[in-house]
Design a protein around this motif. Sequence first.
Motif, mmCIF file in Angstrom:
data_model
loop_
_atom_site.group_PDB
_atom_site.id
_atom_site.type_symbol
_atom_site.label_atom_id
_atom_site.label_comp_id
_atom_site.label_asym_id
_atom_site.label_seq_id
_atom_site.Cartn_x
_atom_site.Cartn_y
_atom_site.Cartn_z
ATOM 1 N N ALA A 34 0.796 -1.234 0.000
ATOM 2 C CA ALA A 34 0.000 0.000 0.000
ATOM 3 C C ALA A 34 0.823 1.276 0.000
ATOM 4 N N ILE A 84 -1.586 -6.951 -0.409
ATOM 5 C CA ILE A 84 -2.142 -6.863 0.940
ATOM 6 C C ILE A 84 -1.359 -5.848 1.751
ATOM 7 N N ASP A 85 -1.997 -5.354 2.814
ATOM 8 C CA ASP A 85 -1.347 -4.386 3.693
ATOM 9 C C ASP A 85 -2.254 -4.162 4.893
ATOM 10 N N LYS A 121 -2.567 -1.135 6.042
ATOM 11 C CA LYS A 121 -3.067 0.220 5.806
ATOM 12 C C LYS A 121 -4.257 0.156 4.854
ATOM 13 N N THR A 122 -5.442 0.005 5.430
ATOM 14 C CA THR A 122 -6.640 -0.201 4.624
ATOM 15 C C THR A 122 -6.943 0.977 3.717
ATOM 16 N N ASP A 123 -6.918 2.191 4.251
ATOM 17 C CA ASP A 123 -7.264 3.362 3.447
ATOM 18 C C ASP A 123 -6.309 3.534 2.271
ATOM 19 N N GLY A 148 -4.397 1.237 0.915
ATOM 20 C CA GLY A 148 -4.545 0.110 0.004
ATOM 21 C C GLY A 148 -5.759 0.258 -0.897
ATOM 22 N N GLU A 149 -6.864 0.669 -0.330
ATOM 23 C CA GLU A 149 -8.080 0.841 -1.120
ATOM 24 C C GLU A 149 -7.930 1.989 -2.112
ATOM 25 N N ARG A 166 -6.620 -6.624 -0.265
ATOM 26 C CA ARG A 166 -7.279 -7.062 0.959
ATOM 27 C C ARG A 166 -6.438 -6.626 2.154
ATOM 28 N N PRO A 167 -7.047 -6.024 3.178
ATOM 29 C CA PRO A 167 -6.299 -5.757 4.415
ATOM 30 C C PRO A 167 -5.878 -7.090 5.041
ATOM 31 N N CYS A 168 -4.657 -7.150 5.521
ATOM 32 C CA CYS A 168 -4.176 -8.408 6.095
ATOM 33 C C CYS A 168 -3.015 -8.152 7.037
#
Length: 249
Positions: free
Chosen positions: A20, A41-42, A44-46, A48-49, A61-63
């Motif tokens: 991310a 994957i990462d 850091k959801t925001d 990454g998205e 995917r968050p992971c």
Amino acid sequence: MAFATYPSLSGRTVFITGGASGIGESFVEQFHAQGARVAFIDLKTDAGEALAGRLPGSWFRPCDVTDAPALQAAIAAAAEALGPISVLVNNVANDTRHEAAETTPEAWRRALAVNLDPAFVAAVAVYPMMREAGGGSIINVSSINALFGPPEMAAYVASKGAINALSKGLAREWGEAKIRVNALSPGWVVTQRQLELWLTPEAEAKWSKQVALKDRILPEDVARLALFLASDDARMITGQNLVIDAGRT
């Protein structure tokens, strides 16, 4: 400047850990630009998205890579969505400084759980897919710090040294399946994290005196080396540690 295009990467499924931000983000961008089907994957959801949102067809995917079952599940889900994984980039790492004498066994174990264990777990998870496909490329991101052993990085340095050894061992064991395994060792790459935490003007001036090439090493420089290692152009390269450090070592 003009850079290479690798036709053999077009349409291949690439899985990247820690994708991310920083060097990982550049891996994602560069493989996507080659026409690969990119999964990453990462934690850091925001971020990454947002990255997936601007790269059509990519998968995120968050992971938490310290959770082995979650990592295995993410790899399986990515393969189901994009096709069997033929390129794995084990990039995720944490180089937070710590004094060796103050490091508890629990902190040591946590550091290795991020910097070493996921590389093995992910490699084993993609192995059946690569074997079935007749080959693949695994790229394990190491560091020149494994060679120099700087202070206040004992767990990180130990992990990266182990990454180099792991790459050798898997390359030998999986060579008959035409699975290539290499390590990639960057020098001081200028990422936002490095700029915020450690890359002061004084530190950069010192680094500049130690290298042959005086330009900054950028994330995309590292990513372009990974593109080569993943491509058919590197079909006879395995078990190696390729250094990209502007001539520091």
